[in-house]
Design an enzyme around this catalytic site. Sequence first.
Site, PDB file in Angstrom:
ATOM      1  N   TYR A   1       0.811  -1.219   0.000  1.00 21.93           N
ATOM      2  CA  TYR A   1       0.000   0.000   0.000  1.00 21.93           C
ATOM      3  C   TYR A   1       0.844   1.267   0.000  1.00 21.93           C
ATOM      4  O   TYR A   1       0.398   2.315  -0.484  1.00 21.93           O
ATOM      5  CB  TYR A   1      -0.950   0.009   1.201  1.00 21.93           C
TER       6      TYR A   1
ATOM      7  N   TYR B   1      -5.661 -10.339  11.806  1.00 25.48           N
ATOM      8  CA  TYR B   1      -6.334  -9.559  12.849  1.00 25.48           C
ATOM      9  C   TYR B   1      -7.831  -9.827  12.768  1.00 25.48           C
ATOM     10  O   TYR B   1      -8.611  -8.982  12.322  1.00 25.48           O
ATOM     11  CB  TYR B   1      -6.050  -8.053  12.676  1.00 25.48           C
TER      12      TYR B   1
ATOM     13  N   ASP C   1      -7.784   2.697   9.017  1.00 29.26           N
ATOM     14  CA  ASP C   1      -6.871   2.592   7.886  1.00 29.26           C
ATOM     15  C   ASP C   1      -7.496   1.795   6.735  1.00 29.26           C
ATOM     16  O   ASP C   1      -7.345   2.120   5.558  1.00 29.26           O
ATOM     17  CB  ASP C   1      -5.572   1.878   8.279  1.00 29.26           C
TER      18      ASP C   1
ATOM     19  N   GLY D   1      -6.909  10.496   9.359  1.00 25.23           N
ATOM     20  CA  GLY D   1      -6.669  10.982   8.006  1.00 25.23           C
ATOM     21  C   GLY D   1      -7.053   9.958   6.950  1.00 25.23           C
ATOM     22  O   GLY D   1      -7.708  10.288   5.948  1.00 25.23           O
TER      23      GLY D   1
END
Length: 386
Positions: free
Chosen positions: A43, A141, A148, A221
Amino acid sequence: MTHEEILSMLGDYVDYLIANSSAEAPMWNIEKVRSGKPNKWNYIDGCMITACLSLYHTTGDKKYLDFSKDFIDYFVQEDGSITSYDPKEYNLDNVNAGKTLFDLYELTGREKYRKAIDTVYSQLKGQPRTTTGNFWHKMIYPNQIWLDGLYMAQPFYMQYEVTYNNGANCRDSFEQFLHVYDLMKDTRNGLYYHAYDDSRESFWCDPVTGLSDNFWLRALGWYAMALIDTMEVMPGSMAQEKEKLGAIYKELIDAMLPYQDKETGMWYQVVNRGRIKPNYLETSGSAIFAYAIMKSVRLGYLDESYFTFGERAFTGICETYLSEENGELQLGGICLVAGLGNKEMREGTFDYYMREPIVKNEAKGVAPLILAYIEILLREKAGTQE
């Protein structure tokens, strides 16, 4: 520095990074450089190539397209397979670079990009989900939603559905945002926690709410960019849904503005604890918000009065962290990486976010600063045409 000097410096900085990078060895991927391992589809490079393609569209300079194409061609094979990428790893981070494929297919018409888009989409078709229907952030996870991950996956997902699937699952993407709004927002300050564990089993989460402890700037963000970039590609038939996401986005920006540093226009690594040492003004998250705010004004999601907040962040980053050392430009103040893991070293406390390395020239800070720079260029271009 004057405004003109900043823009000139940034243009030189991008050229410097490109001249010293290749798909095998991108100088902006500090995680990969430090690991000493061969580069993989990831990414971080996806962020940078997205910025380079945006520069091509804005400036018309073919060097940005040629660099982007050569970079992605290192990974994408003629049959649409992607070297070093396994969709069944079910890691949302790996979807992000797939956004570049839409652009390259449209620009070149090469069928391998179209096939590679399907390769990436095959991951989302099998991606495990929480009980709310949200994608797990990663297979390693389980049951976790990270802010994110919305940026990594949702703009690609929405664009694929609109472009190649008759919008069949657009609502699914939209509803994943709604669940995050309901589950992860703190109604007291309007900020969002970094992550949520649907199972309440992770050592880092609150056993009642499932939420992590802190408001990490870059995660907020990523979420802001996810909203803007997803709304941008939503179909016209989803006007009401887009309006809803627009309202969620405006609430987020309105919640962030009181925490904007008055002197620099930047934000702190842990957003709401700026007065507590060793908290610091962080580049990547501040650059993301600079970009998101200015872009959302251009697209009409925020009114004109907001532009100055994004521009101030952009200028403040350049004045604070963009410098020349030994004849080479450097962008500092970038948090290398932060997450919530299965190990106690990534427990999501304030101290944890403080002890992650701060680096220079890393794409997670560089790429959004370039995107913010592009918004400045677009505004100036529009001004000269009026």
